[in-house]
Write a protein that holds these residues in place. Structure first.
Motif, PDB file in Angstrom:
ATOM      1  N   VAL A  97       0.845  -1.195   0.000  1.00 29.83           N
ATOM      2  CA  VAL A  97       0.000   0.000   0.000  1.00 29.83           C
ATOM      3  C   VAL A  97       0.881   1.245   0.000  1.00 29.83           C
ATOM      4  O   VAL A  97       1.805   1.352   0.813  1.00 29.83           O
ATOM      5  CB  VAL A  97      -0.935   0.020   1.226  1.00 29.83           C
ATOM      6  N   VAL A  98       0.580   2.196  -0.899  1.00 36.50           N
ATOM      7  CA  VAL A  98       1.326   3.450  -0.969  1.00 36.50           C
ATOM      8  C   VAL A  98       0.371   4.617  -0.735  1.00 36.50           C
ATOM      9  O   VAL A  98      -0.850   4.447  -0.706  1.00 36.50           O
ATOM     10  CB  VAL A  98       2.037   3.609  -2.339  1.00 36.50           C
ATOM     11  N   GLU A  99       0.912   5.808  -0.569  1.00 38.04           N
ATOM     12  CA  GLU A  99       0.081   6.999  -0.448  1.00 38.04           C
ATOM     13  C   GLU A  99      -0.531   7.349  -1.806  1.00 38.04           C
ATOM     14  O   GLU A  99       0.025   7.032  -2.863  1.00 38.04           O
ATOM     15  CB  GLU A  99       0.904   8.183   0.062  1.00 38.04           C
ATOM     16  N   SER A 100      -1.663   8.028  -1.766  1.00 34.03           N
ATOM     17  CA  SER A 100      -2.361   8.386  -3.003  1.00 34.03           C
ATOM     18  C   SER A 100      -1.504   9.244  -3.921  1.00 34.03           C
ATOM     19  O   SER A 100      -1.568   9.118  -5.156  1.00 34.03           O
ATOM     20  CB  SER A 100      -3.655   9.131  -2.676  1.00 34.03           C
ATOM     21  N   THR A 101      -0.714  10.150  -3.334  1.00 37.21           N
ATOM     22  CA  THR A 101       0.073  11.089  -4.136  1.00 37.21           C
ATOM     23  C   THR A 101       1.471  10.562  -4.456  1.00 37.21           C
ATOM     24  O   THR A 101       2.274  11.278  -5.045  1.00 37.21           O
ATOM     25  CB  THR A 101       0.201  12.427  -3.396  1.00 37.21           C
ATOM     26  N   ALA A 102       1.763   9.306  -4.092  1.00 40.40           N
ATOM     27  CA  ALA A 102       3.064   8.716  -4.424  1.00 40.40           C
ATOM     28  C   ALA A 102       3.092   8.288  -5.885  1.00 40.40           C
ATOM     29  O   ALA A 102       2.062   7.953  -6.476  1.00 40.40           O
ATOM     30  CB  ALA A 102       3.337   7.519  -3.524  1.00 40.40           C
ATOM     31  N   ILE A 103       4.276   8.298  -6.475  1.00 35.50           N
ATOM     32  CA  ILE A 103       4.448   7.700  -7.803  1.00 35.50           C
ATOM     33  C   ILE A 103       4.492   6.187  -7.617  1.00 35.50           C
ATOM     34  O   ILE A 103       5.340   5.658  -6.896  1.00 35.50           O
ATOM     35  CB  ILE A 103       5.716   8.216  -8.493  1.00 35.50           C
ATOM     36  N   ALA A 104       3.539   5.502  -8.246  1.00 36.76           N
ATOM     37  CA  ALA A 104       3.362   4.066  -8.009  1.00 36.76           C
ATOM     38  C   ALA A 104       3.753   3.241  -9.234  1.00 36.76           C
ATOM     39  O   ALA A 104       3.340   2.101  -9.370  1.00 36.76           O
ATOM     40  CB  ALA A 104       1.913   3.789  -7.634  1.00 36.76           C
ATOM     41  N   GLY A 105       4.546   3.811 -10.117  1.00 37.40           N
ATOM     42  CA  GLY A 105       4.999   3.096 -11.296  1.00 37.40           C
ATOM     43  C   GLY A 105       5.144   4.039 -12.478  1.00 37.40           C
ATOM     44  O   GLY A 105       4.866   5.242 -12.375  1.00 37.40           O
ATOM     45  N   HIS A 106       5.629   3.486 -13.584  1.00 34.32           N
ATOM     46  CA  HIS A 106       5.804   4.268 -14.811  1.00 34.32           C
ATOM     47  C   HIS A 106       5.298   3.437 -15.997  1.00 34.32           C
ATOM     48  O   HIS A 106       5.374   2.199 -15.974  1.00 34.32           O
ATOM     49  CB  HIS A 106       7.282   4.628 -15.027  1.00 34.32           C
ATOM     50  N   ILE A 107       4.793   4.112 -17.010  1.00 34.34           N
ATOM     51  CA  ILE A 107       4.322   3.406 -18.202  1.00 34.34           C
ATOM     52  C   ILE A 107       5.475   2.574 -18.768  1.00 34.34           C
ATOM     53  O   ILE A 107       6.550   3.107 -19.055  1.00 34.34           O
ATOM     54  CB  ILE A 107       3.820   4.393 -19.266  1.00 34.34           C
TER      55      ILE A 107
END
Length: 377
Positions: free
Chosen positions: A78-88
């Protein structure tokens, strides 16, 4: 519909073969992120909506998972909503035409990210959505105890914050029922005039004094979820006399819905009255188009009621704000929600306040007084 946890339990009990094949559980937006980035993650607001998350301590609730026989390994980090959670990634870029390497934010569950689109990240601003159902929500700086389970409490889209909300089952849906059941004349006349039937009903209600001549509507047309968790609750018009006409009925429906939303508001701020110092209502949903309904809500809550630019976009606007923070456009959501600018403002009418306060207290007493008639012993 409902919490994800109940659906998982249903699959576990009713389709054990399919459940045995399950390796990881993702919410829909998180599955899309997986296809775009290859990352298997969720974020705090959607995790909160599973019913399996320890919202106060910001972690999956292992004791609960173990009690109901669910392997904690089925649930993603689980990460924060405003975190970058990956890249295309390259494969997604090839399929979609999006440039490889674009950052993808954590995002948010639909209910919470819609409140972010209304600027509800801190106390002092209460959001009221007049859709088929009604939603009353507020951003909070601390966890809100909820022992009766009447409210829903989530981690907020801004790190370290929470969102409390209560959902009624028939808000603008009550007015729609009234139009369909008792507004046939207005529907036919509106068609002839090229207007909405609701405009004609509003006009009749607008010339009726505040309080609808003592006629009170209970909006429990499909049971109730909040502030009263009772599937057997039933709607009613109470206080009917021969002096009441169509305008009284229309206004009573609008006022009864406002009273039910006020009850949810009272549940939220009952824990800390200071949360609403110098507060305001922010209105959204189809019902907020009605100028009269905005006035009734301002009077019943005794707060200025505003509509804001961007509210028509719903959760999409909140998602854009969250993504902007993740991408560095804004430092945080406190800065981003400055874009949530007032579109209209409706101030309480002083002479209506005592009328509605008296009627509201009577309204609150009607459910327990009539409950015996709604339930088979």
């Amino acid at each position: 519909t409902g919490y994800t946890g109940g659906k998982i339990r249903w699959l576990q009990q009713e389709e054990p073969d399919n459940f045995a094949r399950t390796r990881l559980i993702l919410n829909p937006k998180d599955y899309i992120r997986y296809r775009l980035t290859g990352e298997c993650l969720t974020e705090v607001s959607d995790a909160s909506g599973t019913g399996l998350y320890d919202v106060r301590n910001n972690a999956w609730c292992r004791p609960l998972l173990e009690k109901i026989g669910l392997d904690p390994g089925l649930f993603p980090p689980v990460v924060e909503s405003t975190a970058i959670a990956g890249h295309i990634d390259k494969a997604a870029a090839s399929l979609t035409g999006l440039p490889e390497g674009i950052p993808v934010a954590g995002g948010g569950g639909d209910a919470v990210i819609s409140t972010t689109g209304l600027g509800l990240i801190q106390p002092g601003r209460i959001g009221v959505t007049l859709g088929t159902s009604g939603v009353v929500a507020m951003g909070l700086p601390e966890f809100l105890p909820n022992p009766q389970g009447s409210l829903q409490v989530f981690r907020g889209n801004s790190p370290g914050t929470f969102t409390a909300m209560g959902v009624t089952l028939a808000a603008a849906g009550s007015y729609q029922w009234f139009r369909n059941a008792l507004g046939q004349y207005e529907s036919a006349e509106a068609k002839r005039q090229g207007k909405s039937a609701f405009q004609l009903l509003d006009a009749a209600a607008a010339v009726t004094p505040a309080g609808a001549g003592g006629l009170i509507f209970l909006p429990y047309l499909t049971g109730e979820r909040c502030p009263l968790n009772d599937p057997d609750a039933r709607g009613a018009f109470v206080g009917l006399t021969s002096l009441h006409g169509k305008g009284h009925f229309a206004r009573s429906v609008m006022e009864g819905v406002a009273f039910s939303l006020r009850q949810v508001y009272d549940l939220i701020i009952g824990h800390n009255q200071a949360w609403m110092a110098s507060g305001e209502l922010v209105l959204a949903g189809g019902g907020a188009v009605s100028r009269l309904w905005r006035q009734i809500l301002a009077d019943v809550f005794n707060l200025p009621a505003r509509t804001v630019f961007g509210s028509a976009e719903g959760g999409s606007f909140g998602a854009a704000l969250v993504a902007g923070v993740a991408a560095g456009v804004w430092a945080d959501l406190s800065e981003a929600v400055r874009l949530v600018r007032p579109e209209s403002e409706t101030l309480p009418i002083p002479e209506n306040l005592p009328v509605y306060e008296k009627l509201y207290r009577r309204y609150v007493g009607l459910y327990p007084a009539l409950r015996w008639n709604d339930h088979d012993e």
